[in-house]
Design a protein around this motif. Structure first.
Motif, mmCIF file in Angstrom:
data_model
loop_
_atom_site.group_PDB
_atom_site.id
_atom_site.type_symbol
_atom_site.label_atom_id
_atom_site.label_comp_id
_atom_site.label_asym_id
_atom_site.label_seq_id
_atom_site.Cartn_x
_atom_site.Cartn_y
_atom_site.Cartn_z
ATOM 1 N N UNK B 27 0.647 -0.983 -0.159
ATOM 2 C CA UNK B 27 0.138 -0.343 -0.120
ATOM 3 C C UNK B 27 1.038 1.351 0.294
ATOM 4 N N UNK B 29 2.110 4.922 0.981
ATOM 5 C CA UNK B 29 1.833 5.971 2.437
ATOM 6 C C UNK B 29 1.102 6.472 2.725
ATOM 7 N N UNK B 30 0.747 6.512 3.638
ATOM 8 C CA UNK B 30 -0.096 7.603 3.518
ATOM 9 C C UNK B 30 0.696 9.442 2.909
ATOM 10 N N UNK B 32 0.831 10.971 1.052
ATOM 11 C CA UNK B 32 2.081 10.681 -0.090
ATOM 12 C C UNK B 32 1.569 11.007 -1.532
ATOM 13 N N UNK B 34 0.246 10.187 -4.868
ATOM 14 C CA UNK B 34 0.307 9.276 -5.595
ATOM 15 C C UNK B 34 -0.254 9.454 -7.391
ATOM 16 N N UNK B 39 -1.419 4.550 -7.998
ATOM 17 C CA UNK B 39 -2.940 3.770 -7.224
ATOM 18 C C UNK B 39 -3.615 2.590 -8.305
ATOM 19 N N UNK B 42 -2.131 -0.254 -7.456
ATOM 20 C CA UNK B 42 -1.816 -0.510 -6.086
ATOM 21 C C UNK B 42 -3.643 -1.579 -5.895
ATOM 22 N N UNK B 43 -4.719 -1.266 -6.481
ATOM 23 C CA UNK B 43 -6.560 -0.984 -6.371
ATOM 24 C C UNK B 43 -6.328 -2.340 -7.198
#
Lengths: 998, 88
Positions: B27, B29-30, B32, B34, B39, B42-43
């Protein structure tokens, strides 16, 4: 009727126990230890069914699991069961069976007319005929095919029998209790391994039951009995008969079906009919033996044509003659044993051997017994319709291509042997790539893939001495590998007759100008000419030939036909068999009852039933329950003649007017503890959580990473590092897994622990304008004023000695509280609430009233948070924090999610204020537009508004923001309704939310 | 049915576990920036390889720990399993 084909002094049946049974309505007798097949044969019955396609007469071909013909419809203890092989069904008192696939009777079958129209039923006829005219399909062809196809009739009744599942672990699983299995089991058990030995038949011993061999100075049968008796006494051994290991799955998981009660007139109390074993074995010894394969000749499906090994089994095990004038037709030595057995019992057989003057010990013995042997002779065609009456035989040329002069010979059965096919199903299912063994014209297991070892004739070894010595060795080695023990038992001396080579001959050529049907697949009626036609039509892959002709696709899965099919393809194509390859072996090896697969997970046992601690109170008070996931929740409490509509209206109105109580135990509850709990919640929820004070609850929405709403609920700060989260009933398990995922994998640095406490707390929601007054009665010493316990406040309480959590939260939109006590006190709490609430007119309310209350308030729930909507759609965009990051935030700026015309939850009222709108109705502009009528949205939830006394619904509508005030139609083609509606705000009642704060 | 080694509990049958998808996904990092592509990867975007695959399993009917399993998607052979805090 007398058993005219029963011998007086042979067999392994119990002649002291006579058993009566019925076949096609007629009464017969057999003995204990018989199968239905052996008992019928003893009575001279050969005609037991009709074939699948041509409805030709069918008798018995084998004596066990390979039987393609003798499939009957069983009646046992008033239950009917199709697809039972008579060769496997043990006889019991009162057994009833019927022939299948024939009408009006097995003797006179109308369907046999197909036999004369066989030109219209060639290979692939399904794809060729019944095509025109198109309109005939539904009315004529399909009903006809449906009536004609299939073996037997499935019961339409609920199966009252009990089936069980069992999980077992062992060092060594041994499939088959013939000489190989017994040797392996004995050697391994003596070396301390935990062993399960499975035998599909009622009797242990496999081929030793019928062979004339000597092991350790005793007969093979006696040796087998001794070994089994010893194994049964050992604590580390489980010995199971009537148990078929039918599937080899991943990671050495094998599944076995044990027929516990099928051989009994009635299943005993506390015993299942069948038991399915899931066995995880460290090592597997496959000793599944081999199946005799037939030689193909004209009309080789006539009743009375049987496998030579089956004829021998009927003689030796059951004392039954398959005929009194037997003709033995063979290409190898093993059928000589059958001939000798006939001779010993006073019957004179004639042997036709396709080989040219072979020589071996057993052939010598047959000659010495005076058995008439004709070498280089073959059966060309069997004569007789419902039973073999004679055979036309001929000499065959050394190249097996030309027949000599046809002679006629009288006989009443033809015992055929075309050598042996190893049963490699389990080995192949394990992933083992099989290889073709030229010496035996058959496939044998190749290199092991899982922890499986194949021994004995399943491995292509037909020599008993070698089978026993290698199986002892394998049993020892495998057990040593697992247990590290080193106790080796000695291998017994074996004496047997040595056999000479078999003849690579499998199909008798047709005589000039004759076109006899020569069957390959006896159950699906596939003939040599069907395969030849398929090949002429261009089918090449054996997998395609199989599906086009249905060769090997019947319930016997081609146990006696597959290899001959391959031989034919390889002959026609001029290829060797290994390059043709074989079709895939898939579990199950034999048909398994659906009941056994389902086991106990049936009806209400298919899932656990969850009940709240107040369940029995609800029952006593006329609750009508509804499934909510696994939970049972009161839907409404019935009074007098009320239905759902009246009761839920009454309950909801009472909440708006007085006070109601609802069982909310089912809500998911998660206990969250740790110094980083606030930070964690701040990342999980879309809104801000860092500043929530102790003693306060907050409503939160959580998203998936793709921006879709996952769940909503309130979370309360119990103390500095301790939170109590609630989830919806449906999502409780998913939310916990979700939280664990982030804590364990994404942010392991956060010092937080989560645990489900759903079962630990009983919950009651008290809602309505009089709820504060009731609460004061429950907690007389507590300050429950609007200041003392404000909206979204939390406090401890003491409910007559029971520690209680008091939350001032509301789902109904009224002034409301939720009480939580330890589950054990749930009923105490509930009864106290009812008792003290009486003076305020309290009534319990169920999920239907609960829905009504939330719908008219415009509170979203599962039907709006349906896994397709984002916070904006649900009017929850006010809860999206701009200041912090959280799960799923990055997805919210996707193009479709920020589109101006985005869907939104709205309210819907029918213009006539009378017609309820069915949930799921589509909203359209024009009710009579041409299809497909553009859909603007759908009705997600409907209720009868108790506030305004008219129907009210919620809907998710495109461009919902600008739709308020528009007039549309709600269409429900399912209910045949078209309702003119107006779109209104979803907050139908108390839009400012003043009541909850009052 | 697979036989999965849980680093916390030992060998357990597959029916105690829930499948959790590709175990190599990280995931972002929060807090940040992206990119859309990062994204989406990742999803949504997964490789679904034929052969070795590192995947997550959740021992839901056991210790409730997420574990990482390296499995062959063709033969189902399991080469290695580790606890959530370790890499394969």
């Amino acid at each position: 009727m007398s058993q005219t084909y029963r011998l007086n002094n042979s067999g392994q049946i119990n002649r002291d126990k006579k058993i009566s049974f019925k076949f096609n309505g007629k009464k017969y007798f057999g003995y204990e230890g018989d199968t239905l097949a052996s008992a019928l044969l003893a009575n001279g019955i050969h005609l037991v069914g009709r074939s699948f396609k041509y409805h030709r007469p069918r008798g018995f071909f084998g004596a066990g699991v390979d039987e393609p013909y003798a499939i009957v419809q069983m009646v046992r203890n008033k239950e009917t069961e199709p697809n039972v092989r008579a060769t496997e069904q043990e006889l019991f008192e009162g057994l009833e069976a019927k022939s299948v696939n024939c009408w009006p009777s097995v003797n006179f079958d109308i369907g046999a007319i197909n036999n004369f129209f066989n030109k219209f039923l060639p290979a692939g006829f399904y794809y060729k005929t019944f095509m025109w005219p198109k309109s005939f399909w539904y009315r004529i062809y399909e009903p006809f095919i449906r009536k004609a196809a299939g073996f037997g009739v499935a019961s339409t009744k609920y199966d009252s029998e009990r089936y069980e599942h069992k999980y077992e672990y062992c060092d060594l699983l041994i499939a088959g209790s013939g000489p190989a299995g017994l040797s392996g089991a004995y050697a391994a058990a003596k070396n301390g391994a935990s062993v399960i030995l499975a035998e599909e038949k009622p009797r242990f011993g496999g081929s030793l039951l019928t062979s004339e061999v000597n092991i350790g100075n005793q007969s093979g049968k006696d040796w087998a009995e001794k070994i089994i008796a010893e194994l049964k006494e050992m604590p580390n051994v489980t010995v199971k008969n009537r148990s078929q290991v039918f599937g080899y799955y991943d990671h050495n998981m094998l599944v076995m079906s044990e027929k516990v009660s099928d051989h009994l007139p009635k299943t005993k109390k506390f015993s299942p009919k069948q038991r399915l074993w899931y066995i995880r074995a460290k090592e597997v010894l496959i000793s599944s033996g081999s199946i005799e394969r037939p030689i193909v000749f004209g009309n080789n499906d006539t009743p009375g044509v049987v496998l030579a090994s089956a004829a021998k089994e009927y003689l030796k095990v059951y004392g039954v003659l398959v005929g009194k004038k037997p003709l033995i037709f063979t290409n190898n030595d093993s059928a000589y044993e059958t001939a000798i057995e006939f001779k010993k019992n006073g019957i004179d057989p004639i042997i036709l051997d396709s080989r040219n003057a072979p020589n071996s010990e057993i052939i010598e013995e047959a000659k010495n017994l005076g058995i008439h042997i004709k070498f280089s002779y073959v059966v060309v065609v069997a004569n007789g319709y419902k039973k073999v009456k004679s055979a036309q035989i001929a000499q065959i040329s050394p190249d097996k291509k030309n027949l000599g002069k046809i002679e006629k010979i009288n006989c009443d059965c033809i015992c055929v042997s075309g050598f042996w096919t190893p049963t490699i199903h389990l080995s192949s299912q394990s992933g083992n790539k099989t290889k073709f063994d030229e010496k035996i014209d058959a496939f044998v297991p190749g290199k092991s893939k899982q922890n499986e070892t194949t021994v004995g004739s399943a491995n292509g070894i037909f020599n008993l001495e070698e089978t026993i010595s290698t199986s002892f060795e394998k049993g020892y080695q495998l057990s040593k590998k697992i247990t590290n023990n080193d106790n080796k038992v000695s291998v017994p001396q074996v004496s047997e007759k040595k056999f000479t080579n078999h003849d690579k001959f499998w199909c008798v050529p047709l005589p000039n100008k004759k076109n006899f049907k020569r069957f390959l697949d006896f159950q699906n009626d596939v003939t040599v000419s069907d395969i030849e036609l398929a090949l002429r039509e261009g089918y090449r892959s054996i997998e395609h030939v199989k599906r086009y002709t249905t060769l090997g696709m019947a319930t016997d899965q081609g146990k006696t036909s597959n290899l001959n099919g391959l031989q034919l393809v390889s002959d026609v194509e001029n290829k060797v068999v290994p390059s043709v390859g074989h079709t895939t072996f898939r579990p199950p090896y034999t048909p398994v009852s659906i009941g056994a697969i389902v086991g106990r997970e049936i009806g209400k046992h298919s899932k656990p039933t969850r009940k709240s601690p107040m369940h029995s109170w609800h029952e006593k008070n006329n609750a009508v329950f509804v499934d909510a996931g696994m939970w049972l929740r009161p839907r409404y409490y019935k009074k007098a003649n009320e239905g759902l509509f009246e009761a839920s209206k009454r309950e909801a109105a009472n909440v708006r007017k007085n006070v109601g109580v609802c069982d909310v135990t089912t809500l998911g509850k998660i206990d969250i503890k740790g110094p980083d709990a606030a930070e964690f919640l701040n990342r999980v929820y879309t809104n801000a959580w860092l500043k929530l004070p102790v003693g306060k609850a907050r409503y939160g929405v959580m998203l998936r990473e793709d921006g879709i709403v996952m769940d909503d609920g309130t979370t309360t700060r119990i103390s500095e590092n301790h939170y109590h989260m609630t989830t919806t009933t449906a999502q409780a398990a998913n939310v916990l897994s979700h939280l664990e995922y982030y804590l364990q994998l994404v942010w392991p640095e956060l010092n937080v622990n989560v645990v489900s406490t759903t079962e630990q707390w009983a919950g009651a929601a008290i809602a309505g304008p009089k709820s504060r007054r009731l609460l004061q009665k429950l907690f007389p010493n507590k300050d429950l004023s609007n200041e003392g316990l404000p909206f979204m406040g939390y406090s401890d309480g003491d409910l007559f000695g029971v520690p209680t959590r008091i939350f001032r939260i509301s789902f109904s939109g009224e002034l409301a509280y939720e009480l939580n006590v330890q589950s054990d006190f749930g009923n105490f709490m509930w009864e106290k609430i009812i008792e003290l609430g009486n003076e305020f007119g309290i009534q319990p309310y169920g999920t239907e009233a609960l829905s009504t209350l939330r719908i008219e308030m415009g509170h979203v729930a599962g039907s709006e948070l349906d896994g397709r909507t984002i916070p904006y759609d649900n009017g929850l965009d006010g809860l999206i924090s701009r200041k912090k990051d959280f799960i799923g935030k990055r997805s919210l700026n996707r193009e479709a999610f920020i589109a101006k015309s985005r869907q939104k939850v709205v309210g819907v009222v029918p213009l006539d204020k009378k017609t309820s709108i069915p949930e799921g109705s589509h909203l359209v502009k024009d009710a009579s537009a041409k299809l497909p009528n553009p859909k603007l949205g759908h009705i997600s939830a409907s209720c009868w508004s108790v506030e305004y006394n008219n129907p009210f619904s919620l809907a998710i509508v495109k461009d919902g923001k600008n739709m308020i005030g528009k007039k549309l139609y709600a269409l429900s083609p399912l209910k045949n309704k078209s309702i003119p509606v107006e779109i209104v705000s979803s907050h139908y009642v108390d839009p400012k939310g003043e009541r909850v704060r009052s | 049915m697979l036989y999965i080694f849980c680093p916390h509990c030992g060998l357990r049958s597959q029916n105690e576990f829930a499948y959790g998808g590709d175990g190599s996904v990280k995931r972002p990092t929060l807090n940040k920036e992206v990119s859309d592509k990062e994204w989406d990867n990742f999803v949504y975007n997964r490789k679904s390889p034929r052969g070795k695959h590192v995947e997550l399993w959740h021992h839901i009917s056991g210790c409730r720990q997420w574990i990482k399993v390296q499995r062959d998607t063709v033969t189902h052979e399991i080469f290695k399993t580790v606890s959530a805090d370790k890499e394969i």
